[in-house]
Design a protein around this motif. Structure first.
Motif, mmCIF file in Angstrom:
data_model
loop_
_atom_site.group_PDB
_atom_site.id
_atom_site.type_symbol
_atom_site.label_atom_id
_atom_site.label_comp_id
_atom_site.label_asym_id
_atom_site.label_seq_id
_atom_site.Cartn_x
_atom_site.Cartn_y
_atom_site.Cartn_z
ATOM 1 N N UNK A 173 40.654 36.142 33.089
ATOM 2 C CA UNK A 173 40.182 36.515 31.762
ATOM 3 C C UNK A 173 38.773 37.179 31.783
ATOM 4 N N UNK A 174 38.726 38.119 31.439
ATOM 5 C CA UNK A 174 37.414 38.763 30.993
ATOM 6 C C UNK A 174 36.967 39.292 32.210
ATOM 7 N N UNK A 175 37.635 39.432 33.910
ATOM 8 C CA UNK A 175 37.164 39.330 34.660
ATOM 9 C C UNK A 175 36.351 38.228 35.614
ATOM 10 N N UNK A 176 36.812 37.494 35.137
ATOM 11 C CA UNK A 176 36.376 35.877 35.816
ATOM 12 C C UNK A 176 37.819 35.123 36.430
ATOM 13 N N UNK A 177 37.320 34.842 37.175
ATOM 14 C CA UNK A 177 39.369 34.157 38.109
ATOM 15 C C UNK A 177 39.060 32.471 37.018
ATOM 16 N N UNK A 178 40.321 32.460 37.021
ATOM 17 C CA UNK A 178 39.934 31.036 35.696
ATOM 18 C C UNK A 178 41.986 29.850 36.915
ATOM 19 N N UNK A 179 42.403 30.780 36.918
ATOM 20 C CA UNK A 179 43.917 30.053 37.205
ATOM 21 C C UNK A 179 44.024 31.265 38.238
ATOM 22 N N UNK A 180 45.559 30.252 39.447
ATOM 23 C CA UNK A 180 46.572 31.106 40.033
ATOM 24 C C UNK A 180 47.448 31.085 40.055
ATOM 25 N N UNK A 181 48.221 32.079 40.005
ATOM 26 C CA UNK A 181 50.022 31.693 39.229
ATOM 27 C C UNK A 181 51.016 32.717 40.438
ATOM 28 N N UNK A 182 52.677 32.515 39.530
ATOM 29 C CA UNK A 182 53.396 32.873 40.069
ATOM 30 C C UNK A 182 54.129 33.826 39.095
#
Length: 116
Positions: A78-87
């Motif tokens: 989000x806006x270049x900041x890692x917030x989560x990981x997914x598939x």
């Protein structure tokens, strides 16, 4: 129903700013105005470092190997900041992302990016 605008509501929506008791909900009301600020969500499949000469040699059908395994989770930023990981998932022929893990609920360290 690809954009979920026709999805039925199952009761009152959860309040994303309700932080529980002890006056925290009251403090969260001060930040309610932030809920309407648009942010950019992006998903990173992987990356590669290439020399400019290698990029200039790319043509239709070229393959660039990324730094991530095919079964690794993708980064959700989000806006270049890692917030989560997914598939990756498909919904009615379109790509989507299923959140598998949230990296941090602490948004205090989030970077604000201003675009003019």
């Amino acid at each position: 129903m690809s954009d979920m605008t026709e999805a039925p509501l199952l009761g009152a929506p959860a309040d994303p700013f309700d932080m529980g008791g002890n006056g925290l909900h009251e403090a969260a009301n001060h930040y309610r105005f932030l809920a309407d600020i648009p942010v950019r969500l992006s998903v990173e499949v992987g990356s590669a470092s290439l020399r400019l000469a290698e990029i200039m040699e790319l043509s239709e059908g070229s393959v660039v190997e990324l730094d991530r395994q095919a079964n690794d989770l993708l980064d959700i930023n989000v806006n270049g900041t890692l917030v989560a990981r997914g598939e990756v998932v498909t919904i009615d022929g379109r790509f989507g992302i299923r959140v598998a893990e949230v990296v941090s609920k602490n948004v205090g360290h989030a970077r604000v990016e201003r675009r003019i």
